[in-house]
Design a protein around this motif. Structure first.
Motif, PDB file in Angstrom:
ATOM      1  N   ALA A  52      -7.964   3.704   3.780  1.00  0.00           N
ATOM      2  CA  ALA A  52      -7.932   3.081   2.448  1.00  0.00           C
ATOM      3  C   ALA A  52      -9.206   2.277   2.275  1.00  0.00           C
ATOM      4  O   ALA A  52      -9.629   1.565   3.184  1.00  0.00           O
ATOM      5  N   LEU A  53      -9.825   2.455   1.121  1.00  0.00           N
ATOM      6  CA  LEU A  53     -11.066   1.751   0.820  1.00  0.00           C
ATOM      7  C   LEU A  53     -10.765   0.731  -0.272  1.00  0.00           C
ATOM      8  O   LEU A  53     -10.123   1.069  -1.261  1.00  0.00           O
ATOM      9  N   GLY A  54     -11.209  -0.491  -0.074  1.00  0.00           N
ATOM     10  CA  GLY A  54     -10.989  -1.493  -1.113  1.00  0.00           C
ATOM     11  C   GLY A  54     -11.903  -1.230  -2.302  1.00  0.00           C
ATOM     12  O   GLY A  54     -13.116  -1.356  -2.192  1.00  0.00           O
ATOM     13  N   GLY A  65     -13.100  -0.985   4.213  1.00  0.00           N
ATOM     14  CA  GLY A  65     -11.941  -0.121   4.335  1.00  0.00           C
ATOM     15  C   GLY A  65     -11.511   0.035   5.777  1.00  0.00           C
ATOM     16  O   GLY A  65     -12.227  -0.381   6.689  1.00  0.00           O
ATOM     17  N   SER A  77       0.888  -1.159   0.000  1.00  0.00           N
ATOM     18  CA  SER A  77       0.000   0.000   0.000  1.00  0.00           C
ATOM     19  C   SER A  77       0.923   1.205   0.000  1.00  0.00           C
ATOM     20  O   SER A  77       2.099   1.085   0.335  1.00  0.00           O
ATOM     21  N   ASP A  85      -6.912   5.321  -1.728  1.00  0.00           N
ATOM     22  CA  ASP A  85      -6.019   5.658  -0.631  1.00  0.00           C
ATOM     23  C   ASP A  85      -6.176   7.145  -0.308  1.00  0.00           C
ATOM     24  O   ASP A  85      -6.163   7.974  -1.220  1.00  0.00           O
ATOM     25  N   CYS A 101      -2.186  -2.128  -5.358  1.00  0.00           N
ATOM     26  CA  CYS A 101      -1.407  -2.678  -4.250  1.00  0.00           C
ATOM     27  C   CYS A 101      -1.115  -4.145  -4.531  1.00  0.00           C
ATOM     28  O   CYS A 101      -1.882  -4.810  -5.224  1.00  0.00           O
ATOM     29  N   THR A 151      -6.850  -3.030  -5.858  1.00  0.00           N
ATOM     30  CA  THR A 151      -6.866  -1.576  -5.937  1.00  0.00           C
ATOM     31  C   THR A 151      -7.496  -0.967  -4.698  1.00  0.00           C
ATOM     32  O   THR A 151      -8.534  -1.439  -4.234  1.00  0.00           O
ATOM     33  N   GLN A 152      -6.837   0.055  -4.190  1.00  0.00           N
ATOM     34  CA  GLN A 152      -7.361   0.775  -3.042  1.00  0.00           C
ATOM     35  C   GLN A 152      -7.607   2.225  -3.394  1.00  0.00           C
ATOM     36  O   GLN A 152      -6.832   2.831  -4.128  1.00  0.00           O
TER      37      GLN A 152
END
Length: 599
Positions: free
Chosen positions: A537-539, A489, A203, A243, A225, A240-241
Motif C-alpha cells: 500500500a502506498l500512501g 509505502g 485498510s 492498495d 482508509c 487514501t492509499q
RNA sequence: GGGGGUGUAGCUCAAUUGGUUAGAGCACUGGACUGUCGAUCCAGAGGUUGCGGGUUCGAGCCCCGUCACCCUCGCCA
C-alpha cells in the motif's frame, strides 16, 4: 441589472489569449481578481483556473461603465469584448496574457459577493484556521489548484499504469467488521442489527487477500482508509492509499512493480529520473541510522563506540554498558558552532524519546573540548579516529541500557540537526527499500509478541526453523519504500497456508477460538485454495506531499480535518437528533466530566 | 492523556515596567482621478483584546480555569 442571469457561452479561458487573438471577439467568465478604478477607465483582472486576463472598461458606454464601477474582488462575472493588443510599454510581463487585454462591450454580474474574509491572493498569508473555515476561497488560490491537479494526475497515472499491467480496480466495503487489532476503529452503529456495529476500514487488507483467493490475480484500489488515532502534520484520521495485491509473485515482483510506478510518477510529474532503488536490511537501517525509515540525504551515521566507552570512567557510559546497553555517537560536521544553549536545548528535546540526556563534546585543535571532554581523555585519539572527526565538529552521544532508546534518540536527533543546520539541499530524492523486517517484536507491557507489520505477513522461509525457538529473530517478507526519510509505502508477501497462519496467530497470543471469531473467513479462504500472494500500500497523500514539496498533509486534501478531527467548514462532527439515536438503539452516556462536576 | 506554541478590527500584525480614548497596512464605505497592473490621493466606518473568574486605584499585559488552532510524545497491527 437582471435579478438572475443565465450563463452565456465563453469562448476562451482567462489564461489563453495571446497576441494572435487580437481583433477577435471573445467571451470570458470568472472571478474578479482585482479592480483598478481610475474614474474614467476601469481595469478588471478576471480569473479562472487557467489564469488571469485584464479587462478594460471605458466611460463611453455609460451603462456598462456603471456596472463595472460596482465590481469588487471575487464577484463572479461574464464579459464579452474585443481582444486588443496593449500599446507599447503597457504590457504586463508578469501575466501570461500580459500582451493583450479585453476591451469589454458586455458585462454580466453572475454573482455579486459579500466582502470575502480574504481573497485567494491573500490566502498564503492567512492563518490555516481561517483558510479551512472558508476552504472554498482557499482552494481558489493557484497553489491549491495546482496541488489538487497533481493529485488528480497521480491517481490517473496510477490507474493507467495498473490497467496496462492487467490489474483490476475493485472496490471493497466501507462498512466492515471491527477487529481489535491495530489502530482504533471508527464505528458505525447498525440500525438493522441492534447493538451491533460496523467499523470503517483501516485498510482493505483482508479483502484484497480474499480477492487473491478468489482468483483475481491482480488487484488495485485507490482506497480511503480510516484510523481513529490522533493526527500529525503528515497523518490524518481519514486518508487514501494506493492498495495493491498480486498472486503468484515474490517480493521482487511486488517491489519492481511499485518502483516502476514511482519512476513513472516522478518522471511524468517532476521530470526527475528515479534510479534503481537500493535495498537495506532493517537491522542495518537501525544500526547505521537509528530508524527503519532512514533519511539518506545527509550523513551523520550512528557509530557504535561501546568498546571505547568502556575504557572511560564516565559513569553514564559504564553504567549503561553494565546494564547490557550501548553507546553510539554521531558526528555533526561544523556542529561546534552550536552554543551551549543550543546543545542544552537538544538535550532537553531528546528526553521525549526516553533519553536521560545528551552528552556532547566538540573537536578543537585535534582535541576534545567542552561537554564531557574530560571524561573522554583516555580515548580522545581513538574516538576522533573512529568518528573521523575534524576540528569544528560536534559529537553527540546516545547512551542507554536499551538499544531501542539509543537508536530512537540518535535517529531523531540526526534528522533534527540536519534541518536545524540546513544540511538538506533542495531537489534531492533519496529512495530506498527497507527489507528483512523482523516478523514480530516482544511487547513487554503485554508480555507477548506483536506483529511488526500485520499478522498475515509471511515469515522468511529461511527462518522458519526459528519460529518456535527464537521468534524475535525471524525475518519477514515485508518491505517499506522510503523517500527522504519518510515512509511512502509498505507491504509484504502474505501467508497463504492455514498451518503457518495458525502458527503465527498462536505466536501473537491469538487463541484458536479468537482467530476463528475474528478472522474465520480468512482461515476458511486459506483452506480453500489460496495462491501465494503479496502486495503493498502506498500512501497517496504522502506521495502528493513529496511531489508538491509540502510537509502539511492538509495541503494535499481538499477538505481536511483539524487535530481534533473537526471539519471547520461543515463543523462535523455534530450532535444528532435524539430520534436518530433511537433508531440506532443508542443512548448517550452522561459524560465523565459532567459526573465530575456533580461530584 | 502529557509537553510546547499561538489567540488583539473581516485579514495580517503592533501596543515600553500593569497607566489617558487599543494603533497600522490591506479589505470595506463615500469622494476624486482616462493607462493601471500591490494603482494613487482625500475622508470615514470598523474592537466582548477567544471565553469565564481573580488580583489591582487601574489588566490586551499578572494569576487561576476553560475553549479553539498548530507542533509534538503516547497512539498509528
Amino acid at each position: 441589472m437582471k435579478e438572475y442571469t443565465h450563463m452565456q457561452a465563453r469562448t476562451h479561458h482567462c489564461g489563453e489569449l495571446r497576441s494572435e487573438h487580437v481583433n477577435q471577439t471573445v467571451a470570458l467568465a470568472g472571478w474578479v481578481n482585482k479592480y483598478r478604478d481610475h474614474g474614467g477607465v476601469i481595469f478588471i483582472d478576471i480569473r479562472d483556473r487557467k489564469g488571469i486576463t485584464q479587462l478594460v472598461f471605458r466611460p463611453s458606454d455609460e451603462k456598462l461603465h456603471a456596472n463595472a464601477d460596482r465590481l469588487r474582488n471575487e464577484d463572479v462575472i461574464w464579459v464579452k469584448g474585443t481582444c486588443i493588443a496593449r500599446e507599447e510599454g503597457m504590457a504586463n510581463p508578469k501575466l501570461a496574457t500580459g500582451d493583450i487585454e479585453i476591451e469589454a462591450s458586455e458585462l454580466e454580474i453572475l454573482n455579486k459577493v459579500d466582502t470575502p474574509p480574504f481573497t485567494p491572493d491573500e490566502a498564503p498569508k492567512v492563518g490555516e484556521e481561517t483558510r479551512l473555515r472558508y476552504r472554498f476561497i482557499d482552494l481558489r488560490q493557484q497553489r491549491m489548484q495546482k496541488i489538487l491537479k497533481t493529485r488528480h494526475r497521480v491517481t490517473k497515472l496510477m490507474r493507467d499504469y495498473f490497467d496496462e499491467n492487467e490489474f483490476l480496480e475493485i472496490e471493497t466495503p466501507f462498512l466492515c467488521k471491527s477487529t481489535p487489532e491495530g489502530a482504533r476503529d471508527f464505528l458505525v452503529p447498525s440500525r438493522l442489527q441492534e447493538s451491533s456495529f460496523y467499523a470503517l476500514p483501516q485498510s482493505p487488507q483482508l479483502f484484497k487477500q480474499i480477492l487473491m483467493v478468489a482468483g483475481m490475480e491482480r488487484y488495485f484500489q485507490i482506497a480511503r482508509c480510516f484510523r481513529d488515532e490522533d493526527p500529525r502534520a503528515d497523518r490524518q484520521a481519514e486518508f487514501t492509499q494506493l492498495d495493491v495485491e498480486m498472486s503468484f509473485v515474490n517480493q521482487d515482483d511486488v517491489m519492481d512493480c511499485i518502483e516502476n510506478l514511482c519512476r513513472k510518477l516522478w518522471k511524468d510529474i517532476l521530470d526527475v529520473d528515479v534510479p534503481k532503488l537500493k535495498r537495506m536490511p532493517y537491522a542495518e537501517a537501525m544500526d547505521r541510522f537509528g530508524s527503519d525509515r532512514p533519511d539518506l540525504r545527509f550523513g551523520m551515521e550512528l557509530i557504535n563506540i561501546s568498546d571505547l566507552a568502556e575504557k572511560t570512567d564516565f559513569k553514564v557510559f559504564k553504567g549503561a554498558i553494565a546494564d547490557g546497553g550501548l553507546v553510539k555517537a554521531i558526528r555533526v560536521p561544523g556542529g561546534a558552532s552550536m552554543s551551549r544553549k543550543e546543545t542544552d536545548a537538544l538535550a532537553e528535546w531528546v528526553k521525549q524519546f526516553g533519553a536521560g540526556g545528551l552528552p556532547v563534546t566538540k573537536v578543537e585543535g585535534g582535541k576534545l573540548a567542552t561537554g564531557i571532554a574530560k571524561f573522554l581523555e583516555p580515548i580522545t585519539d581513538e574516538l576522533i579516529a573512529k568518528m573521523e572527526a575534524q576540528d569544528g565538529d560536534l559529537i553527540c552521544f546516545g547512551v542507554d541500557k536499551k538499544s531501542t532508546v539509543v537508536h530512537r534518540v540518535l535517529g531523531e536527533l540526526r534528522v533534527k540537526i540536519a534541518h536545524q543546520l540546513d544540511m538538506i539541499k533542495p531537489g534531492q530524492w533519496e529512495w530506498l527499500w527497507v527489507v528483512d523486517f523482523p516478523l514480530v517484536e516482544f511487547n513487554e507491557d503485554e508480555n507477548r509478541y506483536d506483529s511488526l507489520h500485520h499478522p498475515f505477513t509471511a515469515p522468511n522461509p529461511e527462518d522458519m526453523h526459528l519460529l518456535d525457538s527464537d521468534p524475535a529473530k525471524v525475518r519477514s517478507l515485508a518491505y517499506d519504500i522510503i523517500l527522504n526519510g519518510s515512509e511512502v509505502g509498505g507491504g509484504s508477501i502474505r501467508i497463504h497456508d492455514k498451518n503457518t497462519q495458525s502458527k503465527v496467530f498462536s505466536l501473537l497470543g491469538i487463541s484458536e477460538e479468537d482467530a476463528k471469531v475474528k478472522f474465520g473467513f480468512l482461515l476458511d479462504a486459506l483452506r480453500f485454495g489460496a495462491p501465494p500472494h503479496g502486495g503493498i500500500a502506498l500512501g497517496l497523500d504522502r506521495t502528493v506531499m513529496h511531489l508538491e514539496n509540502t510537509t502539511n498533509i492538509r495541503d494535499v486534501i481538499a477538505f481536511p480535518k483539524t487535530q481534533n478531527g473537526v471539519d471547520l467548514m461543515t463543523m462535523a462532527p455534530s450532535e444528532v437528533d435524539p430520534a436518530q439515536l433511537q433508531e440506532l438503539h443508542l443512548r448517550l452516556a452522561p459524560s465523565i466530566k459532567a459526573d465530575a462536576v456533580k461530584g
